[in-house]
Motif scaffolding. Sequence first.
Motif, PDB file in Angstrom:
ATOM      1  N   CYS A   1       0.820  -1.223   0.000  1.00 18.26           N
ATOM      2  CA  CYS A   1       0.000   0.000   0.000  1.00 18.26           C
ATOM      3  C   CYS A   1       0.847   1.264   0.000  1.00 18.26           C
ATOM      4  CB  CYS A   1      -0.955   0.004   1.195  1.00 18.26           C
ATOM      5  SG  CYS A   1      -0.154   0.276   2.790  1.00 18.26           S
TER       6      CYS A   1
ATOM      7  N   CYS B   1      -4.181   2.929   1.882  1.00 18.65           N
ATOM      8  CA  CYS B   1      -4.603   1.961   0.872  1.00 18.65           C
ATOM      9  C   CYS B   1      -4.257   2.496  -0.506  1.00 18.65           C
ATOM     10  CB  CYS B   1      -6.102   1.688   0.975  1.00 18.65           C
ATOM     11  SG  CYS B   1      -6.729   0.501  -0.245  1.00 18.65           S
ATOM     12  N   ARG B   2      -3.559   1.682  -1.299  1.00 18.30           N
ATOM     13  CA  ARG B   2      -3.193   2.055  -2.675  1.00 18.30           C
ATOM     14  C   ARG B   2      -2.525   3.428  -2.735  1.00 18.30           C
ATOM     15  NH1 ARG B   2      -6.235  -1.088  -6.585  1.00 18.30           N
ATOM     16  NH2 ARG B   2      -6.585  -3.108  -5.575  1.00 18.30           N
TER      17      ARG B   2
ATOM     18  N   SER C   1     -10.187  -3.559  -1.187  1.00 22.30           N
ATOM     19  CA  SER C   1      -9.016  -2.693  -1.347  1.00 22.30           C
ATOM     20  C   SER C   1      -8.980  -2.030  -2.728  1.00 22.30           C
ATOM     21  CB  SER C   1      -7.728  -3.490  -1.121  1.00 22.30           C
ATOM     22  OG  SER C   1      -7.623  -4.557  -2.041  1.00 22.30           O
ATOM     23  N   ASP C   2     -10.063  -2.118  -3.464  1.00 22.45           N
ATOM     24  CA  ASP C   2     -10.152  -1.494  -4.781  1.00 22.45           C
ATOM     25  C   ASP C   2     -10.960  -0.202  -4.656  1.00 22.45           C
ATOM     26  OD1 ASP C   2     -10.403  -0.777  -7.396  1.00 22.45           O
ATOM     27  OD2 ASP C   2     -11.722  -2.442  -7.973  1.00 22.45           O
TER      28      ASP C   2
ATOM     29  N   SER D   1     -14.317   0.137  -6.256  1.00 20.30           N
ATOM     30  CA  SER D   1     -15.412  -0.718  -5.779  1.00 20.30           C
ATOM     31  C   SER D   1     -15.997  -0.240  -4.460  1.00 20.30           C
ATOM     32  CB  SER D   1     -14.901  -2.160  -5.612  1.00 20.30           C
ATOM     33  OG  SER D   1     -14.458  -2.686  -6.839  1.00 20.30           O
ATOM     34  N   TRP D   2     -15.406   0.804  -3.874  1.00 16.83           N
ATOM     35  CA  TRP D   2     -15.946   1.309  -2.614  1.00 16.83           C
ATOM     36  C   TRP D   2     -17.298   1.978  -2.853  1.00 16.83           C
ATOM     37  CZ3 TRP D   2     -10.664   3.976  -1.393  1.00 16.83           C
ATOM     38  CH2 TRP D   2      -9.755   3.017  -0.944  1.00 16.83           C
TER      39      TRP D   2
ATOM     40  N   TYR E   1     -12.604   0.366   3.888  1.00 15.66           N
ATOM     41  CA  TYR E   1     -11.320  -0.334   3.950  1.00 15.66           C
ATOM     42  C   TYR E   1     -10.869  -0.521   5.396  1.00 15.66           C
ATOM     43  CZ  TYR E   1      -6.410  -1.432   3.196  1.00 15.66           C
ATOM     44  OH  TYR E   1      -5.182  -2.041   3.211  1.00 15.66           O
TER      45      TYR E   1
ATOM     46  N   SER F   1     -12.731 -11.370  -1.652  1.00 20.51           N
ATOM     47  CA  SER F   1     -12.066 -10.925  -2.869  1.00 20.51           C
ATOM     48  C   SER F   1     -11.253  -9.687  -2.527  1.00 20.51           C
ATOM     49  CB  SER F   1     -13.097 -10.579  -3.947  1.00 20.51           C
ATOM     50  OG  SER F   1     -13.802  -9.405  -3.597  1.00 20.51           O
ATOM     51  N   ASP F   2     -10.631  -9.095  -3.536  1.00 18.89           N
ATOM     52  CA  ASP F   2      -9.843  -7.883  -3.315  1.00 18.89           C
ATOM     53  C   ASP F   2     -10.681  -6.609  -3.465  1.00 18.89           C
ATOM     54  OD1 ASP F   2      -7.546  -9.307  -2.862  1.00 18.89           O
ATOM     55  OD2 ASP F   2      -6.939  -9.332  -4.970  1.00 18.89           O
ATOM     56  N   ARG F   3     -11.996  -6.734  -3.534  1.00 18.85           N
ATOM     57  CA  ARG F   3     -12.841  -5.564  -3.769  1.00 18.85           C
ATOM     58  C   ARG F   3     -12.750  -4.550  -2.636  1.00 18.85           C
ATOM     59  NH1 ARG F   3     -16.706  -5.805  -7.626  1.00 18.85           N
ATOM     60  NH2 ARG F   3     -18.088  -4.452  -6.418  1.00 18.85           N
TER      61      ARG F   3
ATOM     62  N   ARG G   1     -15.974   6.110  -3.129  1.00 22.02           N
ATOM     63  CA  ARG G   1     -15.457   5.565  -4.384  1.00 22.02           C
ATOM     64  C   ARG G   1     -14.517   6.554  -5.070  1.00 22.02           C
ATOM     65  NH1 ARG G   1     -20.060   4.316  -7.005  1.00 22.02           N
ATOM     66  NH2 ARG G   1     -20.029   2.174  -6.205  1.00 22.02           N
TER      67      ARG G   1
END
Length: 624
Positions: free
Chosen positions: A353, A536-537, A585-586, A589-590, A557, A581-583, A595
């Motif tokens: 991250c 995150c990211r 942390s995407d 997709s928040w 998150y 899934s990884d949603r 988002r």
Amino acid sequence: MTAPLLSIRDLTVDFSADTGDFRAVDGLSLDVPAGRTVALVGESGSGKSVTAQAILRILPKAARIGGGRILFTDPRRGRSVDIARLAAESSEMRALRGGRIAMIFQEPMTSLSPLHTVGDQVTEALLLHAAVSREEARRQAVAVFERVGFPDPKRALVTYPFELSGGLRQRAMIAMALITKPDLLVADEPTTALDVTTQAQILDLLRDLQAETGMAMLLITHDLGVVANVADSVAVLYRGRLMEAGSREDVFRRPGHPYLKALMRAVPRFHMQEGERLTPIREVRSAVLARKAGEPHRPDPPGPLLAVRDIAKSYTLRAGWFSGTVRRIDAVKGVSLELWPNRTLGLVGESGCGKTTLSKIVMRAIRPDAGSVTFDDGGGAGPRDVFALKDRELKDFRRAVQFVFQDPFSSLNPRMTVYEILTEPLRIHGVGTPDERYERAKELLDMVGLDTRSLRRYPHAFSGGQRQRLGIARALALKPRVLLCDEPVSALDVSVQAQVLNLLKDLQASLGISYLFVSHNLAVVDYIADTIAVMCRGRIVEEAPKAALFRNPAHPYTRALLAAVPEPDLDHPLDLKLLMSDRFSDPASWPEPFRLVGAETGTMQEISPGHCVRVSGSSLRQAA
């Protein structure tokens, strides 16, 4: 009554050393029923991994099985074999090892060959143990890659281990173990090096695979939170001896042995009382810290010690050696943080991250693409731009801000004695005479609770927790104002982790040090930090005083990270719904208003005093 799949009776394992023989496993008796998970729990050095090595007959040359039986019932042949009586390199043992009994090792990067693709390594296991063609082996490898959650199973065949994240490397190890459809899986600390969200996904994967294939699992771990979520029964080891064994319900509801109770008290927990300390099995005490606790600290600046403003850092990656295709990776995106005197700022997030990249930027080990880092040591000169410092000012900054590394094994020079390691910073900065450096080295060892007679020893003579304390002592040598702690306890067992966390708190109280504490474990950060920033990211998505963050986590998150921390409490199981899934942390997709699409960074909005969350478009109040 059905015989257990694996039955260990009175097993002893001895090591030969220059100082004499040492018994690592002493009279261990243990059963692993078919289709069930048995957790083998204990501190580092308790004999857990040696037991696993004995089962697969992969003990080091200095070790030997001194007595006892390891009975494995092969369900396909309907007979039992005593593994302890087999020659380690016999054809019968080779057929069992990797075929009927498979193992997942603790560190996937050192267990996977860097010279071969993941596909070659996984298919090799099947080709050795089954009469299949290479094409059939590749087909089955793709199927097992898909089953363990690889995003592109066919590409995994031609991928090298260094191209994978830590979580995918561990999935590759699981694929290698499962492709032969073993009856028994020995998992040696399979999630220790993983962040909490990846750990939760791996645990859920193992649980699903076990239900699907009916294999038994011997889970070796020191993490009681993991045990509470996946084990059917528990066996507790201490110095090679079995202290307590029983069902998960009995062990957690009604622990009997003082050692097990002590392990449970050493685990960081959410909702600990203000001022409550972890209780390690062996407390670290320092006469020097007790004396310095009453001494006045250095003057504090009126503002933050460190201020990070709008830091951004990106990398450009080429798709291949001869390819013109490039890919841009934004490691840090517009991060702003403040670290105040005598305080701890916790920085949490998954692997990748941007936490470590940000720490290196603060240390001036990496230059950012944009933004600034200022430092104010309280000397009256005010905040100074870290990347504009030169000569004497830069050397002073290097003394004032020190780093504690994640891995206590690789961060200490194996060819230097403890004395040389601790005095090297003093020599580089020209501090003190040889006699004064010697006294400072002894004082540093006392500060971190190590015997001052250890100065002439080398790092290999210390345990993992002792090496981490040596790393902290080295960082303290120049009397810094700030320690940047990069995952300093992630590789340690729970009791040693409690020692190090308590030590860091005591050092802060006695010396007035500030910490930027980087971790992926919110329970650890909850114990050590005053303020927590969630990353995150490459973005900070939420920041708040720890009481506010845990009482009212606003960002999806943050809630996912909290749900991923395994607690040693049967009444608070892992919530795996958020982690399938990884949603989570995407950013795309928040849900609204969180988002973030494409290059959008959003803005930090205050929702209560000191509690800020990153939103996009409308504010939280408007969205509500």
